[in-house]
Design an enzyme around this catalytic site. Structure first.
Site, short mmCIF file in Angstrom:
data_model
loop_
_atom_site.label_atom_id
_atom_site.label_comp_id
_atom_site.label_asym_id
_atom_site.label_seq_id
_atom_site.Cartn_x
_atom_site.Cartn_y
_atom_site.Cartn_z
N ASP B 9 0.98 -1.06 -0.01
CA ASP B 9 -0.02 -0.05 0.01
C ASP B 9 0.93 1.25 0.08
O ASP B 9 1.82 1.40 0.85
CB ASP B 9 -0.97 0.02 1.19
CG ASP B 9 -2.01 0.97 1.14
OD1 ASP B 9 -2.37 1.40 0.14
OD2 ASP B 9 -2.51 1.35 2.37
N ASP B 124 -3.34 2.64 -5.90
CA ASP B 124 -2.27 2.76 -5.06
C ASP B 124 -2.00 1.53 -3.91
O ASP B 124 -1.32 1.50 -2.90
CB ASP B 124 -2.30 3.67 -4.16
CG ASP B 124 -3.67 3.73 -3.16
OD1 ASP B 124 -4.38 2.84 -3.53
OD2 ASP B 124 -3.66 4.52 -2.03
N GLU B 125 -2.76 0.42 -4.41
CA GLU B 125 -2.49 -1.06 -3.86
C GLU B 125 -2.43 -2.18 -4.52
O GLU B 125 -3.14 -2.27 -5.52
CB GLU B 125 -3.29 -0.95 -2.64
CG GLU B 125 -4.78 -0.80 -2.99
CD GLU B 125 -5.57 -1.23 -2.25
OE1 GLU B 125 -5.56 -2.30 -0.99
OE2 GLU B 125 -6.95 -0.58 -1.97
#
EC number: 2.7.7.7
Lengths: 369, 394
Positions: B9, B124-125
């Site tokens: 993350d 974003d992950e």
């Protein structure tokens, strides 16, 4: 103010016959409501989505001291009644903005909206064509064709059912552009010619509500609206304004290859073959040769199903593909043990009929498998 | 062999991307959001002047906040006016999705140098599996999981080198636990958890930390006195099923015990792609016709770009409106052929709009493309006869 006391079923049953058309999420809040109107011993319920309106009227189940009308959330009232025990007596009280439903030791207070704000549809003045047939006949005719209606098609006139009256008969036709279902029924005494398109939602609602009984459905067809009355129900619907395609053009007249299929063997074989069709395209190959009909399907994982049926056929061979759902639809909806299948070549339609009658025709275009 | 699933993350992703560009803001509370207005102004002396939250008026929301801003209680999703009340002096930066997407591609590429495939969960992950990597099952010194820890640390460094940004990694036997533990030691966290650690490290956490327990379920759990994941693990499984239904109820018990056997999904086959926009002010179909028409066209163009970039074509088009009373209205149409063409999408979206109630003003407009198919698959079909199905010759 006490409006009425009534047995649960006496209110729930008419409510269920009007609430089916109430949209779950409508932009006009009042359209989530049902209009309840009481006067003397008459109870009238009415619901609409502005395209269709259903009204039921029953007498004798209540005795109201004074007339009243109000509107209240249809689904909520229905859910409450449904959850109450059978045979329960229910009382309805109204004050300015609230409806209180009492049953035994339960009490529910619901918001109401004024009855005068509730939109109502009326059959416009002007000439109407009147026809009448039994509920069970109309129910049977609808079930023979309604599955072929389009859904959300940009050709809006296909999202409905053609009802064509004339020459002492009535014809119902539905098509989504890939397949077409046609049924006709003698209607003695009817002359003149009239074509109207009933919206899909109306057709589905009718199919749901009509009973398998000999009591009549009285139909009045106007220019833009139709009214249907059966039992205690009155349904008014807008008609789809558009020109239905010329269906007679696509019903083949002289396909040379003909064979008879037994529903009892053909339907289960199709259902099994359908398991291994491609999820998106649903294609099944129908391979016809002397004495045999093979159904072959395969999916994206290269799995394959082959079904072989003995048929009384001695003509030329043919390898043709169909969307298996289109074939299952017709087999699931026609009654009769034997079907006639007529074919021409791999790019032409198939015609499915019932032997010994011209009343039912199903035309389906092939797919390249 | 021990299964090792990693959840990576990015730390305060959007804000960190902005801090790369504006290093002078490091250490300050910074909030990103509110569209593309209020960009920093370069002053005559070469320094930049930034907008402050206190100056914001509108209905935008924070897309992200730096850890310094989070200390004031500002978090992603909060309305900017509300955020301004909490941290009036925080710097406000415009959202620049193109830059975030570029950085997103960079960090994913960096991870893909170390593992064969990733389970892409968004900008974003990501998840990825380390089980079979050389050394992943080895102990290092006293640390029985030192091998896998070292691999994760190398990936963290690679992300840092490729983007200049930090990330946190959670390592555990499954996605559920890894997602929880990537969040435990942020920023720059590297947290390893095995079944043996669940009681000590997972059970004390609030129940809503489980991905899949949303605000509604959490409120219901709370009312039952089930506040921590440990409470949930100790609760009667049958009771949970009675209250939450068979499927969700039994999942709650499984999740609370850290059990999750979902495989990673490496190909994302989207069912639909959509674009939507919330207006600066509520618009009316008639009175703001021109403005709305232009917005509508731009949405369709961006949707068409999305389709082309993903190499898919769509068979259906839908339109979504959120009215000024927050009700949502949607309409959908099936087209007669597959398309990724902006003009065709715009035309059909227009037809949808015609069938919608337009008396009220509305605050949001969205366009959705559905029934997707890979473009090359659709191209093999004869024109006008998609899916090989022939049409009736009316």
């Amino acid at each position: 103010m006490l409006l009425m006391k009534i047995e649960r079923e006496q209110l729930l049953r008419p409510l269920q016959s009007v609430s089916g058309i109430v949209e779950k999420r409508h932009t006009l809040p009042i359209l989530s409501n049902v209009l309840i109107d009481i006067e003397g011993d008459a109870l009238t319920l009415l619901a609409t989505d502005i395209e269709i309106q259903i009204r039921t009227r029953s007498t004798g189940s209540i005795s109201a001291a004074q007339p009243a009308s109000l509107t209240v959330a249809a689904r909520k009232l229905q859910d409450i009644l449904r959850a109450l025990p059978e045979g329960q007596e229910v009382s309805l009280d109204a004050d300015e903005r609230k409806l209180t439903v009492r049953a035994g030791k339960s009490r529910f207070t619901l918001q109401t909206l004024p009855a005068q704000d509730y939109p109502r549809m009326q059959l416009a003045d002007g000439e109407t064509t009147k026809i009448s047939l039994s509920q069970k006949t109309l129910k049977r005719l609808l079930s023979l064709v309604q599955y072929s209606m389009a859904q959300q098609d940009i050709r809006y006139y296909l999202n409905g059912l053609l009802l064509s009256v004339g020459d002492e008969e009535m014809r119902l036709v539905a098509t989504d552009g890939h397949r077409l279902a046609f049924v006709s029924e003698p209607l003695p005494g009817v002359t003149g010619k009239l074509d109207v398109i009933l919206p899909r939602k109306t057709v589905l609602e009718l199919a749901r509500q009509l009973a398998d009984i000999d009591d009549p459905v009285d139909i009045e067809l106007g220019a833009n609206q139709a009214r249907l009355r059966f039992g205690s129900v009155e349904l008014i619907t807008k008609l789809i304004d558009g020109k239905f395609p010329d269906y007679e053009r696509v019903i083949p007249k002289d396909h040379p290859k003909e064979l008879l299929l037994q529903r009892a063997t053909f339907l289960p074989a199709l259902q099994r073959a359908a398991i291994l069709t491609n999820e998106k395209f649903k294609g099944v190959r129908v391979v016809l040769s002397a004495g045999t009909l093979k159904l072959i399907s395969s999916n994206a994982e290269q799995e394959e199903a082959v079904e072989e049926l003995e048929v009384d056929y001695s003509g030329e061979g043919l390898d043709i593909g169909f969307n298996v759902s289109y074939l299952l639809d017709v087999l699931n909806n026609v009654s009769g043990d034997t079907l006639s299948l007529r074919l021409n070549d791999g790019n032409s339609s198939a015609l499915i009929t019932l032997p010994g009658t011209d009343a039912f025709k199903y035309v389906v275009m092939p797919m390249r498998v | 062999m021990r299964r090792w699933i990693a959840h990576l993350d990015m730390d305060a992703f959007f804000a960190s991307v902005e801090l790369l560009r504006y290093p002078e803001l490091r250490g300050q509370p910074v909030v990103v959001g509110g569209g593309s207005r209020h960009p920093p102004l370069v002053q005559p002396d070469g320094t930049r002047r930034f907008a402050r939250l206190r100056d914001y008026a509108g209905r935008g929301v924070a897309t992200t906040a730096t850890y310094e801003a989070r200390a004031f209680g500002v978090h992603s999703g909060i309305g900017l006016m509300k955020a301004a009340a909490l941290a009036p002096d925080a710097v406000l930066l415009p959202t620049d999705f193109d830059e975030y997407k570029r950085m997103s591609r960079l960090f994913k590429q960096a991870v893909l140098e170390h593992v064969a495939q990733i389970d892409d969960r968004g900008i974003d992950e990501i998840y990825f599996e380390l089980t079979d990597l050389p050394g992943a099952q080895d102990a290092v010194g006293d640390d029985p999981h030192g091998g896998v820890r070292a691999i994760a640390a190398r990936i963290q460094q690679a992300v840092q080198a490729a983007t200049g940004l930090s990330c946190s990694i959670g390592l555990s036997p499954n996605k559920l636990l890894s997602k929880i533990c990537s969040d435990l030691e942020k920023p720059r966290g590297l947290t390893v958890i095995t079944e043996a650690d669940i009681a000590a490290r997972i059970w004390p956490l609030p129940a809503k930390r489980i991905n899949g327990i949303g605000p509604k379920a959490n409120a219901k759990l709370d009312s039952l006195g089930l506040r921590t994941i440990g409470d949930l693990a100790a609760a009667d499984p049958q009771g949970l099923i009675e209250r939450f239904g068979r499927s969700y109820g039994s999942w709650l018990t499984e999740a609370a015990h850290g059990r999750d056997d979902r495989p990673l999904s490496y190909s994302r086959d989207p069912k639909s792609i959509s674009r939507e926009t919330t207006f600066e002010r509520d618009l009316h179909a008639k009175h703001d016709r021109e403005e709305l028409g232009a917005l509508f066209t731009r949405l369709c163009e961006r949707l068409a770009d999305d389709l082309k970039r993903k190499g898919v074509v769509a068979k259906s088009v839908g339109v979504k409106l959120r009215q000024d009373d927050f009700r949502i209205v949607t309409r959908e149409l099936t087209m007669d052929r597959y398309t990724a063409d902006a003009a065709v999408i715009r035309r059909h979206a227009g037809l949808c709009l015609k069938r919608m109630p337009l008396e009220r003003r509305f605050r949001l407009l969205g366009v959705r493309a559905g029934h997707l198919l890979a473009a090359d698959q659709a191209a093999e079909m004869p024109a006008g006869q998609e899916e090989g199905q022939l049409a009736l010759p009316f």
